[in-house]
Design a protein around this motif. Structure first.
Motif, PDB file in Angstrom:
ATOM      1  N   ILE A 167      38.658  48.381  11.512  1.00 56.76           N
ATOM      2  CA  ILE A 167      39.221  49.107  12.656  1.00 56.76           C
ATOM      3  C   ILE A 167      40.032  48.168  13.545  1.00 56.76           C
ATOM      4  O   ILE A 167      41.150  48.489  13.974  1.00 56.76           O
ATOM      5  CB  ILE A 167      38.096  49.790  13.457  1.00 56.76           C
ATOM      6  N   THR A 182      43.279  47.029  11.755  1.00 55.20           N
ATOM      7  CA  THR A 182      44.201  48.161  11.670  1.00 55.20           C
ATOM      8  C   THR A 182      44.843  48.423  13.028  1.00 55.20           C
ATOM      9  O   THR A 182      46.055  48.688  13.127  1.00 55.20           O
ATOM     10  CB  THR A 182      43.471  49.425  11.183  1.00 55.20           C
ATOM     11  N   GLY A 183      44.046  48.314  14.096  1.00 56.63           N
ATOM     12  CA  GLY A 183      44.593  48.492  15.443  1.00 56.63           C
ATOM     13  C   GLY A 183      45.666  47.469  15.757  1.00 56.63           C
ATOM     14  O   GLY A 183      46.715  47.798  16.329  1.00 56.63           O
ATOM     15  N   TYR A 229      49.694  48.085  16.417  1.00 55.40           N
ATOM     16  CA  TYR A 229      50.341  47.555  17.614  1.00 55.40           C
ATOM     17  C   TYR A 229      51.596  46.765  17.243  1.00 55.40           C
ATOM     18  O   TYR A 229      52.644  46.890  17.895  1.00 55.40           O
ATOM     19  CB  TYR A 229      49.365  46.665  18.387  1.00 55.40           C
TER      20      TYR A 229
END
Length: 475
Positions: A342, A345-346, A350
């Motif tokens: 997570i 991936t964030g 971005y």
């Protein structure tokens, strides 16, 4: 295995969640074979990151023959990863756990944290490569204006595939890696067979750009450092992946399987990057090859790039979860892996949609050699001195001062001094895009950090450790 150690039957089955995390793998649970090592490392090594590193050797100002030699020599650092893998098999522990013995229970926390940071950086860069390849694939399939929707789909596809495999665990990862190894390997061999014939071998001794340093020798050493940064980057997680081999597996086959299954594909990819950089601009290693192959082969190449990105990210996600556990997060392995997926991936989203700091990530990876080589030197030396024998219960103990591996106030002074010595030598001899050490500058830009950091830290640790002949003679 201690007599009272719990054995969990079927703890590591394909398509089931692996029970073990950063703890010890008891002998009855070890279900890996040497052929699985080949599948895992071949799949992990056929990726676009290696291709990009090979291309850098040409852009630094080497001719093709010199660049190919730099690829072959720099990749020999995989020998350290193979040596460390023997220790992880003997111990049945991942690097982030067994390194506690060398640094102390508290002393290893910064290393576990850096291991996680480095893993996330590689995950993001590999995902970005995969996104670029998937966008090119969408265009070939007729989705010409995919825009932000296409980028989101590309990221989520990799999240589901990589994250899903890594969360399930080791056995599922190994099962998929054999498929990646076969399909991606065959696809890239086709690309190599077609593109290698387009190289102007008659003029391979001619350079394509001016030397980045003041001499050919300095540039050659810097190119080898660039290539060596890839195998060095596996010193904090690569040995994790073979700890399910039986502890009685002879050392020579472990070394041979890990080394050759990582070295040969990596050399192939870096050399491919080098000779392709003589054909044209490979700043974008996906689109850069498009003019040099027919449409059908470019489609094969894109699929290989996507597969290589997935195959490289899955083991990295897997080890990232172990690092988070070693830092102290009270999570099961699958939950820690899910958290890592997570986070990375964030960061990828971005970068793609808000702010591109890929250059900063590349700079971080360039500077990683300053830490990871000395780190590997200490824990590998410690493992050799212990002959791979660790107290699996004590290495997870919370007994603090009463614990076998606690050290002095949670630190093993020998390990801490040794890694600082290795890092100091690396800092003095490094030549990266972000930083040039004074010795490297005095040598005309020659980068020796990849050669010196690891052995210096290992020698200092051996000199300070009380199990060495030096200490035994004065005991």
């Amino acid at each position: 295995m201690s007599a009272d150690e719990e054995v969990i039957l079927r703890s590591n089955e394909v398509f089931a969640i692996e029970v073990r995390g950063f703890d010890h793998i008891p002998e009855p649970e070890r279900n890996m074979a040497l052929r699985h090592v080949d599948h895992l490392w071949v799949a992990n090594s056929v990726n676009l990151f290696s291709f990009a590193l090979g291309a850098i050797a040409i852009t630094l100002g080497l001719n093709l023959w010199q660049a190919l030699a730099a690829c072959g020599i720099g990749s020999c650092i995989y020998a350290y990863v193979a040596l460390g893998s023997i220790a992880s098999v003997r111990a049945g522990l991942p690097v982030c756990t067994l390194a506690r013995a060398a640094f102390g229970m508290r002393g290893n926390l910064p290393n576990a944290l850096l291991s996680w940071f480095a893993s996330v950086a590689f995950e993001v860069i590999n995902t970005v490569f995969g996104v670029e390849a998937l966008l090119a694939l969408f265009q070939l399939l007729g989705w010409n204006q995919s825009g932000n929707a296409g980028k989101l789909v590309a990221v989520l596809l990799q999240l589901i595939l990589c994250g899903g495999i890594a969360v399930l665990g080791h056995a599922t990862m190994v099962w998929f890696q054999r498929i990646f190894a076969a399909l991606v390997g065959i696809a890239l061999l086709l690309v190599i067979a077609f593109t290698i014939g387009q190289v102007d071998w008659a003029h391979a001794s001619a350079t394509h750009v001016h030397l980045a340093s003041s001499s050919t020798v300095a540039t050659f050493l810097t190119a080898m450092a660039v290539i060596a940064s890839n195998p060095l980057s596996f010193l904090f997680n690569g040995p994790d992946w073979v700890r399910y081999l039986p502890s009685s597996t002879p050392a020579q086959p472990i070394f041979a399987h890990v080394f050759w299954a990582s070295y040969l594909p990596s050399v192939m990819m870096t050399m491919m990057g080098a000779y392709c950089a003589t054909l044209g601009d490979m700043a974008d290693p996906v689109a850069g090859l498009k003019p040099f192959m027919p449409a059908w082969l470019f489609l094969v190449y894109i699929l290989a790039v996507v597969g290589g990105s997935l195959a490289n990210n899955v083991p990295t996600y897997y080890s990232s979860g172990l690092s988070l556990q070693a830092i102290g997060l009270k999570l099961h392995r699958y939950a820690a892996t899910m958290l890592d997926v997570i986070v990375s991936t964030g960061i990828t989203l971005y970068i793609i949609f808000v702010q591109d700091f890929t250059t900063a990530l590349n700079d971080f990876i360039a500077l990683l050699v300053m830490w990871v080589g000395p780190y590997g030197g200490v824990w590998i030396c410690d493992a050799l001195l212990r002959r791979g024998h660790y107290d699996a219960r004590a290495i997870h103990s919370k007994a603090r001062a009463g614990g076998r591996y606690w050290g002095w106030r949670g630190l093993n002074p020998a390990g801490c001094v040794a890694i600082l010595a290795g890092m100091a030598v690396s800092a003095l001899t490094m030549n990266s895009p972000l930083y040039e050490g004074p010795i490297a500058s005095a040598l005309g830009g020659a980068d020796l950090s990849w050669l010196l950091g690891l052995p210096v830290s290992a020698l200092v640790y051996a000199a300070l450790d009380r199990r060495t002949p030096l200490w035994s003679a004065h005991a």
